[in-house]
Scaffold this motif. Structure first.
Motif, PDB file in Angstrom:
ATOM      1  N   VAL A  20      -2.307   5.298  -6.786  1.00 28.56           N
ATOM      2  CA  VAL A  20      -3.551   5.422  -6.047  1.00 28.56           C
ATOM      3  C   VAL A  20      -4.242   6.711  -6.459  1.00 28.56           C
ATOM      4  O   VAL A  20      -3.637   7.771  -6.479  1.00 28.56           O
ATOM      5  N   GLU A  32      -0.829  12.823   1.432  1.00 30.25           N
ATOM      6  CA  GLU A  32       0.451  12.586   0.767  1.00 30.25           C
ATOM      7  C   GLU A  32       1.574  12.912   1.728  1.00 30.25           C
ATOM      8  O   GLU A  32       1.395  13.653   2.690  1.00 30.25           O
ATOM      9  N   ASP A  48       0.828  -1.204   0.000  1.00 30.75           N
ATOM     10  CA  ASP A  48       0.000   0.000   0.000  1.00 30.75           C
ATOM     11  C   ASP A  48       0.866   1.260   0.000  1.00 30.75           C
ATOM     12  O   ASP A  48       0.605   2.199  -0.758  1.00 30.75           O
ATOM     13  N   ILE A  63      -7.177  11.742   0.091  1.00 29.39           N
ATOM     14  CA  ILE A  63      -6.020  10.889   0.341  1.00 29.39           C
ATOM     15  C   ILE A  63      -4.827  11.776   0.680  1.00 29.39           C
ATOM     16  O   ILE A  63      -4.490  12.689  -0.060  1.00 29.39           O
ATOM     17  N   HIS A 109       1.122   4.169  -2.967  1.00 32.54           N
ATOM     18  CA  HIS A 109       0.937   5.600  -2.706  1.00 32.54           C
ATOM     19  C   HIS A 109       2.147   6.410  -3.163  1.00 32.54           C
ATOM     20  O   HIS A 109       2.003   7.476  -3.756  1.00 32.54           O
ATOM     21  N   ALA A 133       0.405  11.409   5.311  1.00 34.12           N
ATOM     22  CA  ALA A 133      -0.094  10.042   5.146  1.00 34.12           C
ATOM     23  C   ALA A 133       0.382   9.145   6.286  1.00 34.12           C
ATOM     24  O   ALA A 133      -0.313   8.211   6.675  1.00 34.12           O
TER      25      ALA A 133
END
Length: 178
Positions: A24, A98, A15, A96, A19, A102
């Protein structure tokens, strides 16, 4: 359970790779999240089966139905599921994240802490069972070794922003024009 700890950290690695490599979009529902949450669910399923078997077939009280050291792993699975729901809400509201956001968002810290609880089950169990008369072989200590490797990887992933090198581990490399 040691192999499941490695599977869970592998899902997280995948994952984070997705990213950091722009794979994503702004959706929470990605193949990368499916692997991560599927690995967590597999941990929960195995713990649930062991617990149910020990309660129903062996007559253990539910508080002692898991092997010693794995109670916190079950707490971690429950916390991970709750954290996943909160993470879905977070991403729906704020998008989402960054970079460092994140890693340090509240929901991701809940997920990291609960993952650590899940992954340290084999370590806690081995620490409780191990004494000087125990056989020090792969069968006895292997799950503990896998657990420690998974936890160190988790710590490395969530502290990568503090690495002294300029290039962040796992960052997408830019090809320089010639």
């Amino acid at each position: 359970m040691g192999a499941l700890a490695v599977l869970l950290i592998g899902g997280l690695d995948l994952d984070i790779w997705a990213h950091s490599h722009g794979k994503v979009d702004q959706s929470f529902f990605t193949p990368w999240h499916a692997v991560l949450y599927g690995a967590m669910a597999l941990n929960g399923i195995v713990l649930g089966i062991v617990m149910a078997r020990n309660v129903l077939h062996r007559g253990y009280p539910w508080r002692r139905a898991l092997p010693e050291g794995y109670g916190l792993s079950l707490v971690g699975v429950i916390a991970f599921a709750i954290g996943g729901g909160l993470d879905l809400a977070w991403h729906t509201l704020f998008g989402i994240e960054e970079d460092i956001q994140a890693l340090l968002s509240p929901t991701h810290l809940i997920l990291a802490t609960s993952a650590a609880l899940i992954m340290t089950g084999p370590l806690r169990s081995a620490a409780i069972r191990y004494d000087s008369t125990s056989r020090a072989g792969w069968r006895g200590l292997g799950p503990m070794v896998l657990s420690v490797c998974a936890v160190f990887t988790l710590l490395g992933l969530f502290s990568q922003f503090a690495h002294p090198m300029v290039d962040v581990f796992g960052a997408k490399s830019e090809v320089q024009p010639v």
